[in-house]
Design an enzyme around this catalytic site. Structure first.
Site, PDB file in Angstrom:
ATOM      1  N   THR A  13      -5.946  -4.838   2.116  1.00 57.01           N
ATOM      2  CA  THR A  13      -4.766  -5.120   2.925  1.00 57.01           C
ATOM      3  C   THR A  13      -3.983  -6.247   2.260  1.00 57.01           C
ATOM      4  OG1 THR A  13      -5.788  -6.804   4.344  1.00 57.01           O
ATOM      5  CG2 THR A  13      -5.997  -4.512   5.030  1.00 57.01           C
ATOM      6  N   GLU A  14      -2.652  -6.120   2.292  1.00 58.76           N
ATOM      7  CA  GLU A  14      -1.834  -7.092   1.571  1.00 58.76           C
ATOM      8  C   GLU A  14      -1.882  -8.479   2.190  1.00 58.76           C
ATOM      9  OE1 GLU A  14       2.723  -6.648   2.776  1.00 58.76           O
ATOM     10  OE2 GLU A  14       1.842  -4.742   2.181  1.00 58.76           O
ATOM     11  N   ASN A  15      -2.351  -8.597   3.433  1.00 58.80           N
ATOM     12  CA  ASN A  15      -2.486  -9.924   4.020  1.00 58.80           C
ATOM     13  C   ASN A  15      -3.780 -10.616   3.605  1.00 58.80           C
ATOM     14  OD1 ASN A  15      -3.577  -7.821   5.681  1.00 58.80           O
ATOM     15  ND2 ASN A  15      -3.863  -9.255   7.348  1.00 58.80           N
TER      16      ASN A  15
END
Length: 212
Positions: free
Chosen positions: A46-48
């Site tokens: 996930t990009e977070n």
């Protein structure tokens, strides 16, 4: 009947190879996580800032501090790791992801992707990390409805919306059919509730290979 979102997510999951590192975009693509068994060893990014994301969290599993990039509560698999947002984008831009699955407003016959702005009055442009994924992932899978609400095709000869990436799309998964973008054009891999002849009548994109 055309595929519903869960059926489409399951169809995308079938084409993700065991052991792949995969990013699932915000919205419908997050449903793909619910159709990946732990046994095949797919690692979700996930990009977070997380590797090892599991399916969506429900009931007592929900932790408000454990979410995907779309703020949806998720679970973690054994061995999950967390890291800074900048490190996450370095993974995306550095070619370390095997596959990303993203939604789209349009995808073109040459593999261009438009998924951040329609230009409609009142719309809020939201590119997020899509441009980084589009150029950084080894394979880009688009997951979308084949036709917009007004009936216009979303698989088009040339995108009319602002581009996210050029020539980046590998496959287009829709509720009516699955398409592969190849150097010669668009190939139909599978159709669900519609014949290739009907697809040809409704799309302006030339279809190269029949399926039955």
């Amino acid at each position: 009947m055309p595929l519903n979102p869960d059926q489409l997510a399951a169809r995308v999951a079938q084409d993700i190879a065991p052991g792949s590192f995969v990013n699932l975009g915000i919205g419908q693509p997050t449903k793909v996580a619910d159709h990946l068994s732990a046994e095949i060893g797919v690692v979700l990014h996930t990009e977070n800032g997380m590797l090892g994301m599991g399916p969506a969290a429900v009931g007592d599993e929900v932790d408000p501090e454990l979410t995907n990039a779309g703020k949806v509560p998720v679970t973690e698999l054994p061995g999950a790791a967390y890291f800074h947002h900048a490190d996450s984008f370095a993974m995306m831009r550095g070619g370390h992801l095997d596959v990303c699955v993203m939604g789209a407003f349009q995808a073109s016959a040459s593999g261009d992707l438009a998924n951040w702005d329609t230009g409609a009055p009142g719309s809020i442009p939201a590119v997020g990390g899509a441009m980084d994924l589009a150029i950084g992932a080894k394979r880009v899978y688009v997951m979308m409805k084949l036709f917009a609400k007004d009936g216009s095709p979303k698989l088009v000869p040339t995108c009319t919306y602002p581009l996210t990436g050029v020539g980046c799309v590998s496959r287009v998964y829709t509720d009516h059919a699955v398409f592969e973008i190849i150097p010669d054009g668009v190939r139909v891999i599978e159709s669900f509730d519609i014949s290739v002849e009907e697809l040809r009548a409704q799309l302006e994109v030339p279809l190269l290979v029949d399926v039955h």
